[in-house]
Design an enzyme around this catalytic site. Sequence first.
Site, PDB file in Angstrom:
ATOM      1  N   SER A  93     -13.096   1.700  10.282  1.00 36.53           N
ATOM      2  CA  SER A  93     -12.365   1.729   9.010  1.00 36.53           C
ATOM      3  C   SER A  93     -13.037   0.864   7.956  1.00 36.53           C
ATOM      4  CB  SER A  93     -10.936   1.238   9.227  1.00 36.53           C
ATOM      5  OG  SER A  93     -10.253   1.202   7.992  1.00 36.53           O
ATOM      6  N   ALA A  94     -13.026   1.368   6.731  1.00 33.38           N
ATOM      7  CA  ALA A  94     -13.530   0.587   5.588  1.00 33.38           C
ATOM      8  C   ALA A  94     -12.637  -0.624   5.310  1.00 33.38           C
ATOM      9  CB  ALA A  94     -13.616   1.474   4.351  1.00 33.38           C
ATOM     10  N   ASP A  95     -11.466  -0.676   5.941  1.00 32.52           N
ATOM     11  CA  ASP A  95     -10.600  -1.858   5.773  1.00 32.52           C
ATOM     12  C   ASP A  95     -11.330  -3.136   6.188  1.00 32.52           C
ATOM     13  OD1 ASP A  95      -8.612  -0.061   5.090  1.00 32.52           O
ATOM     14  OD2 ASP A  95      -7.374  -0.404   6.883  1.00 32.52           O
ATOM     15  N   ASP A 110     -16.810   5.727  13.991  1.00 30.00           N
ATOM     16  CA  ASP A 110     -15.616   5.642  13.139  1.00 30.00           C
ATOM     17  C   ASP A 110     -15.105   4.200  13.074  1.00 30.00           C
ATOM     18  OD1 ASP A 110     -13.310   5.999  11.706  1.00 30.00           O
ATOM     19  OD2 ASP A 110     -12.540   7.650  12.925  1.00 30.00           O
ATOM     20  N   VAL A 147      -5.362   0.207   3.025  1.00 29.27           N
ATOM     21  CA  VAL A 147      -5.514  -1.249   2.941  1.00 29.27           C
ATOM     22  C   VAL A 147      -6.714  -1.598   2.055  1.00 29.27           C
ATOM     23  CG1 VAL A 147      -6.114  -3.310   4.286  1.00 29.27           C
ATOM     24  CG2 VAL A 147      -4.326  -1.750   5.111  1.00 29.27           C
ATOM     25  N   LYS A 153      -6.013  10.366   0.506  1.00 24.28           N
ATOM     26  CA  LYS A 153      -5.920   9.058   1.176  1.00 24.28           C
ATOM     27  C   LYS A 153      -7.124   8.248   0.713  1.00 24.28           C
ATOM     28  CE  LYS A 153      -6.458   7.122   5.811  1.00 24.28           C
ATOM     29  NZ  LYS A 153      -6.763   7.456   7.216  1.00 24.28           N
ATOM     30  N   LYS A 209      -3.863  -1.479  14.364  1.00 24.05           N
ATOM     31  CA  LYS A 209      -3.066  -0.484  15.094  1.00 24.05           C
ATOM     32  C   LYS A 209      -3.601  -0.314  16.520  1.00 24.05           C
ATOM     33  CE  LYS A 209      -3.096   2.384  11.451  1.00 24.05           C
ATOM     34  NZ  LYS A 209      -3.037   1.665  10.163  1.00 24.05           N
ATOM     35  N   GLU A 224       0.839  -1.206   0.000  1.00 24.70           N
ATOM     36  CA  GLU A 224       0.000   0.000   0.000  1.00 24.70           C
ATOM     37  C   GLU A 224       0.873   1.255   0.000  1.00 24.70           C
ATOM     38  OE1 GLU A 224      -1.153   1.970   3.365  1.00 24.70           O
ATOM     39  OE2 GLU A 224      -0.956   0.263   4.726  1.00 24.70           O
TER      40      GLU A 224
END
Length: 303
Positions: A140-142, A138, A106, A86, A159, A25
């Site tokens: 993540s779309a990951d 919130d 990602v 991003k 993380k 990435e």
Amino acid sequence: MSQPFQCSPAVQAALDAGRPVVALESTIITHGMPWPQNIEMARGVEALIRAEGAEPATIAVLDGVLRIGLSDDDLVALAQTTGAMKLSRADLAFAMATGRTGSTTVAATMIAAALAGIATFATGGIGGVHRGAESSFDVSADLDELARTTVIVVCAGAKAILDLHKTFEVLETKGVPVIGYATDELPSFWSRGSGIAAPLRLDSPQEIAAFQRAREAIGLEGGMLVTNPLAPDLEIDRETVGGWIEAALADADAADVRGKAVTPFLLKRIFELSGGRSLEANIVLVRSNARLAAQIAVASARR
Ligand code: PSU
Ligand code: MN
């Protein structure tokens, strides 16, 4: 030439020959690390993958073109740019349609890798459910991408700035296999442990390749998450990291940082609070993940 992406000659040749390729990435380059450590990391990771007998394919959108495999000049330009978007699933095609330059998270890297036929991808740590997500929403779309796109993602866990329990609950719900690589406990990025048991454990690249073949044999789509802990002498203990995270989260709150800016803000603040230690560990873990991803790609290609 109607493909919606452009492979570098080296990546195209590897794909045509059925040789192993590892996707990388680029958000980690533009938003995750400062110059010049970002370019050193990017070059070093590519060299490690080549040394294992696989071809690295760093992915980004440059002036509207989805590029798979970057030249050294491209990498340097990306590492120095300050205006890159991003990109995730929502805006990957937006950057292409409007001629923008953007780095892939990602999620966006998985989409591009799957499109090009690259099955293995190395990163640092995935995004996930943020602390306080019950009010901020919130997430993540990951995580959704892992559920739907068939790529093996090698990381050092999610993380540690995130709510790790919620993150792994979501992955379990979505049916994403989470593997501890040679460990019974999930790593938490800068630290080897998290207090969370690894749902599955495998101890070799060959076993990971075999698991993926078995998933495909029964028609299971979606990603697989391989979590690879830092070496014991290189990890930072969880108490130390926890202090930096608390302080960084308080600063983010005071500065009203939201949305896509949250993760880059926290990583930068933790870099400052740690006197650079967090970045050192981040670079080491990405290198280790790249090596493992290359070994998995080689093991998968051998069959
Ligand atoms: N791994 C790192 N550093 C990073 C990232 C991963 O070592 O900066 C990036 C990845 O691109 C990941 C993103 O998709 O952080 C997560 O962003 P968000 O929390 O906004 O979804
Ligand atoms: Mn987010």
